[in-house]
Design a protein around this motif. Structure first.
Motif, PDB file in Angstrom:
ATOM      1  N   ALA A  23      57.055  70.117  60.154  1.00  0.00           N
ATOM      2  CA  ALA A  23      58.686  70.794  60.484  1.00  0.00           C
ATOM      3  C   ALA A  23      59.280  69.571  61.318  1.00  0.00           C
ATOM      4  O   ALA A  23      60.440  69.444  60.913  1.00  0.00           O
ATOM      5  N   ALA A  24      58.573  69.157  62.134  1.00  0.00           N
ATOM      6  CA  ALA A  24      59.222  68.282  63.395  1.00  0.00           C
ATOM      7  C   ALA A  24      59.305  66.994  62.629  1.00  0.00           C
ATOM      8  O   ALA A  24      60.633  66.415  62.875  1.00  0.00           O
ATOM      9  N   GLU A  25      58.370  66.714  61.876  1.00  0.00           N
ATOM     10  CA  GLU A  25      58.531  65.278  61.327  1.00  0.00           C
ATOM     11  C   GLU A  25      59.834  65.005  60.347  1.00  0.00           C
ATOM     12  O   GLU A  25      60.470  64.283  60.205  1.00  0.00           O
ATOM     13  N   ALA A  26      59.786  66.567  59.562  1.00  0.00           N
ATOM     14  CA  ALA A  26      61.070  66.269  58.599  1.00  0.00           C
ATOM     15  C   ALA A  26      62.380  66.479  59.385  1.00  0.00           C
ATOM     16  O   ALA A  26      63.347  65.717  58.875  1.00  0.00           O
ATOM     17  N   GLU A  27      62.165  66.971  60.393  1.00  0.00           N
ATOM     18  CA  GLU A  27      63.642  66.807  61.385  1.00  0.00           C
ATOM     19  C   GLU A  27      63.634  65.520  61.875  1.00  0.00           C
ATOM     20  O   GLU A  27      64.569  65.417  62.873  1.00  0.00           O
ATOM     21  N   LYS A  28      62.610  64.748  61.907  1.00  0.00           N
ATOM     22  CA  LYS A  28      62.630  63.337  62.493  1.00  0.00           C
ATOM     23  C   LYS A  28      62.698  63.589  64.339  1.00  0.00           C
ATOM     24  O   LYS A  28      63.586  62.931  64.916  1.00  0.00           O
ATOM     25  N   THR A  29      62.053  64.498  64.267  1.00  0.00           N
ATOM     26  CA  THR A  29      61.881  64.729  66.039  1.00  0.00           C
ATOM     27  C   THR A  29      60.520  64.912  66.610  1.00  0.00           C
ATOM     28  O   THR A  29      59.774  65.291  65.428  1.00  0.00           O
ATOM     29  N   ALA A  30      60.140  64.542  67.647  1.00  0.00           N
ATOM     30  CA  ALA A  30      58.929  64.578  68.048  1.00  0.00           C
ATOM     31  C   ALA A  30      58.403  65.964  68.165  1.00  0.00           C
ATOM     32  O   ALA A  30      59.140  66.903  68.501  1.00  0.00           O
ATOM     33  N   PRO A  31      57.250  66.517  67.916  1.00  0.00           N
ATOM     34  CA  PRO A  31      56.896  67.841  67.757  1.00  0.00           C
ATOM     35  C   PRO A  31      57.147  68.994  69.115  1.00  0.00           C
ATOM     36  O   PRO A  31      57.629  69.642  68.994  1.00  0.00           O
ATOM     37  N   ASP A  32      56.861  68.081  70.238  1.00  0.00           N
ATOM     38  CA  ASP A  32      56.943  68.753  71.380  1.00  0.00           C
ATOM     39  C   ASP A  32      58.676  69.011  71.753  1.00  0.00           C
ATOM     40  O   ASP A  32      59.235  70.037  71.911  1.00  0.00           O
TER      41      ASP A  32
END
Lengths: 540, 540
Positions: free
Chosen positions: B470-479
């Protein structure tokens, strides 16, 4: 002459550095690395000429002059340089050895540090600072007997701007929003054009703000900054530290340190022809060390020049309250730009202000700001990021900056005493500037432009050839030779002109106008006597 | 894994930057220039990931992201980065839109800023500051009713150290001599080894001192600084700004963030094999963000390592008063070095101290110093010269630093209340640290080492694969994804671990222990509820 300077740079830098380098007999430190692009007139900024003790050649310590960042070696700051070190040693020795000297105190005229020479702080400002520092005072009834009503009121208003009244907390990295609102309102009242609190970055004095802009604009030696010669050496030091190139433009001594657009253009084009990308123009107004206040028309030409050439205008305006002559007035560059019809999208402009100068002289509080207009939002975010790495500037300095831009108004409890303090200080500065200027002009071979503003006189001394040769024999710059002789004879500390830059072959020194009025006669007498002896010794 | 990081640097930096780059839909700014040498674990420090508004493509303004100093683009400071910007917008919106949110206030747990969360300043310190700010109070009889006798006495003693009692003057560029004497005496009392006031450089907080040392030691990307991972991102930011290379050494989470000399050696040798000249070792003790207090034996190993390898030891000791566990004690690296028999000629050591932490928490006052020992005199002069360019640090901060190193003693009027304030704050910090640590350890998939000292917890979150996707889909680091979700659900602001560095594939966040005790239960509850929902949503 000027083209000569720039074209002969490399060879002459080495040559003049050897000429001007003060070496003590036991000087053993390695030479700083050669400098690629500094004209001889500027070599004094960039050579490592401070007194150096011998490296400990048996040292096993890992850090040496050879291994440190060469930009650090390159930068100089003469205002607290060699002559001040000598003066401090003399001062120390005076404590126990009074009889060895023809004077009984050192008078520091090297630095714009008014309160170190007896100028008192503005009472209202200090009342507000004390109340903000120890806010529980505001809950005590005795406080009303000790503090003016408007200082109490102002402290409450300031504390209301600070979440939780926590004056010990880090603030927003640009400074407390409510204080920036006050500063923006003060700028607007001053200029007649709006100011945005989001354009304000409060900093620990103006110097860190200058560093931030240099760091932003300079990627390498191929990036240049146009700087006035003579200039306040924070600019040369900062450019050196951030690895850029200083592109000099010469103020014209013959016309009261006038700034000629034709010279700006010429220096700009020469720099560009050498592959330097000139990023910004520094203008110090009122000038330091030169003390001129620019004519508004001149300012318009400068703004147009920056617009046409795509330069950021870095306007050092810290002496905006120090104008001593009726025929000149301070106009902020932002006002001038906006009056010309240039808005946020037309011209990049940074204005630096400080609490260290004016009539407040709060140098030690380290308060100041830059007002940053005309940058795209993505570049603005980078500036914000740089500010955020050091979190925020000191809160007391932030508070002082807001007081400076919004002092007591008619009707306020403190207004009358505030105005008396303010006018007393400024009129005294004007008087001392004139007295010292006249005294300097009366000396043989000395000419001194008037100080229209700021806090300094920058007289030109025509040194006899014998004096120049004596200086060379001591491996000292002629102006430094004169200043050291002056110090040893009178106890007065001034800074050699080479610390600020000057047309090669001319010699100057910078002397502040800040000693209290009662000391001025003695300074004038000692200076006059010294100069006469000096000329008697070295006259051709 | 670690060799993989460093060897695959260039390709993986680009890859992980694209992965971790938060792009808003309208992101149009140009990409920052590629980074030559940052391992993926560190890419978060060095990529420009803060929210960027679109460049105005019709802008005629001369400064663009492409033309500014790439080192500025490269540096990051997550403590006041993206998540804080989001939080501030939420906070603004909360004012008018309370019902839209499941919380009624933002709680800033992102930054070590105790007084912003209700911690009160030490009364004696503020009394002294106020008296020094407005010294004419000392002439008033009412003052004795408002201030403790020892604060009045201390103010007099401080003013006697300042020529002319001019607290508004620039001081010596290293700080007021008398205050440095007091600080040196405090260091000696703490360590049992002498300290020289001439080794002290008072600065506006510890950060400018760190910058000075980085500027001194770094000539180019070929110069490296060993830094702990995780680290307080002033170090990575400063190294980036000054153009050096960060050489990471990994603290071992499994052993309470232990520092292994074998890992230090390995990182050092790898860096050297790549042609990097490693100049210094940064050690943060007590640790930030990791909170460990080094065992004395470990410190001896570190000192010996620096001596053998010719590294400057940069000891960040700002949390020296924050130790919460009975089995650990703060030992200064200088004490450890001197105890090993290493003197001035044997080891180069810089200790950073600040008034921002401890039990005093005076972040906004910007007070601090570095104690610089073991450098040759010619290098010391260069450090002095750098300090002189910005003249001096703010006087209030200097005064506070002297108070911190020389607080009230038994028998002083303020001693009892001072000790009560101090012990109250420190015991409360220890308690809050434990409460929050336990709460974090109770969460599914979360492990948290104890905070032995400093002001932070740095829990590790084992994120389920679904969350990572989900983080990758939002182009955000998981943390960062977790932290943003946490913020939006609870109003609590913490900083993603990538802002500090972490072993790749592990995720953490840093949370301060600073909210007042009465807020802790609500924070724990909200965090616990949020985490459960988050895991319910993303559990594999």
């Amino acid at each position: 002459m000027r083209r000569f300077l720039i074209n002969q740079a490399k060879g002459l830098v080495d040559h003049s550095r050897r000429q001007h380098h003060h070496k003590s007999p036991s000087f053993l430190s390695p030479q700083p690395r050669p400098l690629a692009s500094s004209p001889p007139a500027l070599s004094r900024f960039f050579s490592s000429t401070s007194e150096m003790s011998a490296s400990d050649s048996t040292s096993s310590l890992p850090v040496t002059l050879d291994s440190i960042n060469p930009k650090v070696l390159k930068c100089e700051y003469a205002v607290r340089g060699e002559i001040v070190n000598i003066a401090q040693k003399l001062q120390e020795d005076l404590k126990t050895n009074k009889d060895a000297y023809p004077f009984d105190e050192i008078i520091y005229c090297n630095i714009g540090n008014p309160q170190s020479l007896g100028q008192l702080p503005i009472k209202f400002f200090r009342e507000v600072l004390a109340l903000c520092d120890h806010a529980s005072l505001l809950d005590e009834s005795e406080t009303h007997g000790l503090f003016s009503t408007d200082s109490i009121d102002r402290a409450w208003r300031i504390l209301d701007h600070i979440p939780g009244r926590a004056t010990g907390a880090y603030s927003h990295s640009q400074g407390i929003k409510g204080l920036r609102d006050v500063i923006a309102a003060g700028i607007e009242a001053r200029d007649g054009f709006p100011a945005d609190p989001n354009d304000i970055f409060l900093t620990d004095g103006a110097s860190p703000a200058v560093h931030m802009m240099m760091q932003l604009l300079l990627s390498s030696e191929k990036d240049g900054i146009l700087c006035p010669i003579p200039q306040y050496p924070l600019y040369s030091a900062s450019i050196a530290l951030h690895g850029g190139s200083l592109v000099p433009y010469y103020l014209d001594e013959a016309t009261g340190w006038g700034l000629e657009i034709s010279d700006l253009k010429k220096q700009l084009e020469e720099a560009r022809s050498k592959g330097i990308s000139v990023r910004a123009l520094v203008v110090i107004n009122p000038g330091n060390p030169t003390g001129q206040v620019l004519a508004e028309e001149n300012q318009r030409d400068i703004v147009n020049f920056c617009k046409q050439e795509g330069l950021v205008l870095l306007a050092d305006e810290v002496y905006q309250e120090n104008v001593y002559v009726p025929d000149k007035k301070f106009h902020s560059f932002k006002k001038v730009a906006r009056s010309l019809g240039y808005g946020e999208k037309d011209i990049s402009l940074v204005s630096f202000q400080s609490v260290s100068k004016g009539y407040y002289g709060e140098c030690g509080k380290r308060g100041g700001y830059m007002e940053v207009t005309g940058f795209t939002s993505d570049v603005r975010e980078q500036i914000y990021k740089m500010a955020s790495v050091n979190l925020c500037s000191n809160i007391s300095g932030q508070i002082l900056a807001s007081l400076v831009m919004s002092p007591p108004k008619p009707g306020d409890d403190s207004y009358d005493s505030y105005m008396a303090e303010r006018d007393g200080i400024l009129s005294s500065m004007a008087k001392r500037a004139k007295t010292l200027e006249d005294a300097l002009n009366s000396l043989e071979g000395v000419t001194c432009n008037r100080a229209e503003g700021a806090m300094y006189l920058f007289p030109r001394i025509n040194l006899p050839q014998k004096a120049i040769e004596a200086a060379e024999a001591e491996k000292t710059a002629p102006d430094a030779f004169y200043c050291k002789r002056l110090l040893n004879a009178t106890g007065v500390v001034v800074v050699p002109g080479s610390g600020f830059g000057q047309v090669p072959g001319t010699w100057h020194f910078r002397c502040t106008i800040l000693p209290q009025e009662d000391k001025i006669p003695a300074i004038v007498n000692r200076l006059t006597d010294f100069h006469k002896s000096f000329m008697d010794e070295f006259r051709n």
